[in-house]
Design an enzyme around this catalytic site. Structure first.
Site, PDB file in Angstrom:
ATOM      1  N   SER A 145     -17.057  -9.330  40.126  1.00 49.44           N
ATOM      2  CA  SER A 145     -16.232  -8.072  39.761  1.00 49.44           C
ATOM      3  C   SER A 145     -15.054  -7.865  39.634  1.00 49.44           C
ATOM      4  O   SER A 145     -13.997  -7.498  38.954  1.00 49.44           O
ATOM      5  CB  SER A 145     -15.974  -7.505  41.189  1.00 49.44           C
ATOM      6  N   CYS A 146     -14.772  -9.576  38.541  1.00 49.69           N
ATOM      7  CA  CYS A 146     -13.109  -9.426  38.084  1.00 49.69           C
ATOM      8  C   CYS A 146     -12.968  -9.028  36.914  1.00 49.69           C
ATOM      9  O   CYS A 146     -13.405  -8.833  36.330  1.00 49.69           O
ATOM     10  CB  CYS A 146     -12.705 -10.785  38.094  1.00 49.69           C
ATOM     11  N   CYS A 190      15.385  22.011  60.061  1.00 47.65           N
ATOM     12  CA  CYS A 190      15.456  21.838  58.041  1.00 47.65           C
ATOM     13  C   CYS A 190      16.721  21.737  57.249  1.00 47.65           C
ATOM     14  O   CYS A 190      18.289  21.705  58.011  1.00 47.65           O
ATOM     15  CB  CYS A 190      15.296  23.143  57.854  1.00 47.65           C
TER      16      CYS A 190
END
Length: 429
Positions: free
Chosen positions: A137-138, A357
């Site tokens: 997979s590299c 708030c």
């Protein structure tokens, strides 16, 4: 009083003191580095990938992306496999196993032919490592006979997995590439060839930034650059998705049962991608991974992060009433379902806490400019007011900078829909 929980776990028949491993990368590439990681508390290491091929690296080879002055969101690297002689790497692994017998050494290997894979597998056998990972997979190898170009070729994945499995009885883990359409089919090919499990994800092919000075991508190598692997926190959602899909694939589980490396846990996947904290690790375990691998966070913060991972995981388990990792491995996986199976009969309206708030107006702006114009703005009180346009998308909740100022509130059923008990997330951290 310090919380103590048992973090040990069996992985492919190997006892691990905890599920935290270094992934095959620069962070575990020689004796001194791995010794330090073991002494810091890591359970094991996937040693930097070894090949007959010895890498010739470019300089520089790293880049990063960030946001609003924060540390790395993502990290690009153009480094290949080990640049040390094959014999030196195996000697290092042998010495590390001798000196740190309570920690797990995984040899990561990569060949360019059946003969090379068999040769490397034989060397692993002679070295005595308990586990082998095959790097399919590299994404930045200079040879197209190795790395992610192999990992998207089912025939080669199966052939090379079989080459290792026929050479040694050591459990073989196939490391999968995310640079594909369907990881499950590549994972099935690996298991069919004799792999015991897969690990995922490796890095994602990327261009992180464009350098306007040289008009090329980063990093700049003599005025040029290249596409290469991307990792770090930004890839975690992608990694979790791939892990879930692979772990939900019943064909893979059946192939594991038919093979010689079924240890009673089904497919024993190793999770990789964007793991920085105990929480990240717990997410991969909750999907069903039996260990996790880390690189990019170590590059930023050092080996010491494992201390926080161990402590955090123990506190998490204590709060949830878990005695062992087995108590929650895989519990989230059944709740990941196809989009067409989600209940769409209701909407969950947001609830605004006026006391929390701060009047910043971000919820109002985001809803008006990017959603459903469901929030009116009280100029006098500097507070949001929900109107009837709300569809319950929760964009407002996600942009609010104040923790639990906006939370899931009233459930409203669509006309004519059957009402049932609804589970909603109540607390956001």
């Amino acid at each position: 009083m310090a919380v103590k929980k048992d973090l040990s776990i069996d992985y492919l028949g190997v006892k691990c003191q905890n599920p935290f491993f270094l992934s095959s990368s620069p962070v575990g590439s020689n004796y001194e580095m791995v010794a330090k990681c073991f002494e810091t508390g890591w359970g094991g290491v996937f040693y930097k990938t070894i090949g007959i091929f010895v890498a010739d690296e470019c300089s520089p080879r790293f880049d990063q992306t960030n946001k609003e002055g924060l540390p790395w969101v993502g990290f690009k690297n153009m480094e290949q496999i080990s640049d040390k002689p094959t014999e030196v790497n195996f000697e290092n692994m042998y010495k590390l196993m001798r000196d740190y017998p309570d920690h797990v050494m995984v040899a990561s290997i990569m060949g360019s032919s059946v003969e090379e894979w068999k040769q490397l597998a034989k060397m692993c056998d002679e070295c005595g490592v308990p586990l082998i990972e095959g790097n399919f997979s590299c994404p930045q190898m200079t040879s197209h006979d190795m790395g992610s170009d192999v990992g998207t070729n089912n025939e080669l994945v199966e052939t090379y997995s079989r080459a290792v499995a026929e050479t040694t009885d050591i459990p073989f883990i196939a490391k999968m590439t995310p640079n594909c359409k369907n990881m499950e089919e590549h994972a099935r090919a690996a298991i069919k060839g004799g792999a015991a499990a897969v690990s995922a994800i490796n890095t994602i092919k990327s261009i992180t930034n464009i350098d306007f000075e040289n008009m090329t991508a980063m990093p700049v190598v003599n005025g040029k650059s290249s596409i290469s692997g991307y990792s770090g926190a930004a890839v975690k959602p992608i990694a979790l998705r791939f892990c879930a899909q692979v772990l939900q694939d019943q064909g893979i589980h059946e192939l594991v049962k038919q093979g010689k490396h079924d240890y009673g846990h089904g497919h024993e996947m190793s999770g990789i991608g964007g793991i920085e904290t105990w929480r990240d690790a717990a997410e991969f375990l909750a999907l069903g991974c039996r260990n996790v691998q880390v690189t990019t966070a170590i590059m930023q913060y050092g080996y010491r992060i494992v201390e926080d991972m161990i402590s955090g995981m123990m506190h998490f388990m204590d709060e949830r009433g878990y005695e062992s990792l087995e108590d929650f491995i895989g519990v989230a996986l059944p709740n990941i379902i196809p989009a067409e199976d989600l209940n769409r009969d209701f909407k969950v309206l947001p609830d605004f806490d006026d006391k929390k708030c701060i009047g910043c107006g971000r919820c109002y702006v985001s809803c008006y400019d990017a959603a459903h114009q469901a929030i009116d703005w009280d100029e006098k009180k500097r507070r949001p007011v929900l109107n009837d346009n709300c569809v319950g998308c929760h964009l407002c909740l996600n942009v609010c900078p104040v923790q639990e100022c906006i939370t899931p509130g009233e459930i409203k059923w669509k006309e004519g829909r059957k009402q049932v008990d609804v589970t909603v997330k109540k607390h956001y951290e």
